[in-house]
Design an enzyme around this catalytic site. Structure first.
Site, PDB file in Angstrom:
ATOM      1  N   ASP A   1       0.858  -1.187   0.000  1.00 40.63           N
ATOM      2  CA  ASP A   1       0.000   0.000   0.000  1.00 40.63           C
ATOM      3  C   ASP A   1       0.889   1.230   0.000  1.00 40.63           C
ATOM      4  O   ASP A   1       1.990   1.210   0.560  1.00 40.63           O
ATOM      5  CB  ASP A   1      -0.898   0.018   1.243  1.00 40.63           C
ATOM      6  CG  ASP A   1      -1.999  -1.037   1.204  1.00 40.63           C
ATOM      7  OD1 ASP A   1      -2.415  -1.425   0.088  1.00 40.63           O
ATOM      8  OD2 ASP A   1      -2.460  -1.446   2.282  1.00 40.63           O
TER       9      ASP A   1
ATOM     10  N   ASP B   1      -7.262  -1.741  -4.023  1.00 40.90           N
ATOM     11  CA  ASP B   1      -8.232  -1.362  -2.988  1.00 40.90           C
ATOM     12  C   ASP B   1      -9.234  -0.361  -3.538  1.00 40.90           C
ATOM     13  O   ASP B   1     -10.431  -0.427  -3.238  1.00 40.90           O
ATOM     14  CB  ASP B   1      -7.525  -0.738  -1.782  1.00 40.90           C
ATOM     15  CG  ASP B   1      -6.555  -1.672  -1.097  1.00 40.90           C
ATOM     16  OD1 ASP B   1      -6.732  -2.903  -1.166  1.00 40.90           O
ATOM     17  OD2 ASP B   1      -5.599  -1.155  -0.474  1.00 40.90           O
TER      18      ASP B   1
END
Length: 164
Positions: free
Chosen positions: A122, A140
């Protein structure tokens, strides 16, 4: 006749999401230092490389490792269900096909990380003052957009001629 064709070609969008997610994560891994924010928009947006061993919002991130297998299995199962739904969905039913394709792309994009690294890469960090949104990635985002679209489409009637 085109309405009778299934929505499997929407999986091309899934492939595009997977490729763009992979490219963006490769950039993050090569350009960012773990845990060190790089300011993009002052007071709102940083690039911050983190490793997420959990699921959304780092759910179960500290569970000891078994969660990697659970979330990997869920990604495979959910993707298979979505592909099955696309196979039964008429191609023109984009209001269902688009979110399903986004879910498949996002789930498999993060699955690739779990298999390669044991965590998800991330790097997008949004914040405002003391409020920090959990760091996320393109995969995501695809899943989140799909969820919003499914909710919106459930409340907004389809006004295409075929649906009336």
């Amino acid at each position: 006749m085109s309405d009778r064709k299934n929505a499997l070609p929407w999986l091309g969008l899934s492939v595009a999401i997977i490729v763009l997610d992979w490219i963006s994560k490769q950039w993050a891994l090569s350009a960012l230092t773990y845990g060190v924010p790089q300011e993009v928009v002052p007071g709102f947006w940083n690039w911050t490389l983190v490793h997420n061993t959990g699921a959304a919002f780092s759910f179960l991130a500290d569970a000891g490792g078994w969660q990697q297998w659970l979330f990997s299995a869920l990604a495979v199962f959910i993707s298979a269900v979505c592909v099955g739904m696309l196979a039964k969905q008429p191609r023109a039913e984009w209001r269902m096909a688009l979110p399903l394709a986004l879910i498949v792309g996002g789930a498999l994009g993060n699955l690739i990380d779990r298999v390669r690294f044991g965590y998800v890469v991330d790097f997008v960090h949004w914040y405002w003052r003391d409020f920090h949104w959990p760091v996320f990635n393109l995969a995501d985002s695809a899943i989140s957009i799909a969820a919003v679209l499914l909710i919106v489409f459930s409340f907004v009637p389809d006004k295409t001629p075929e649906s009336t």
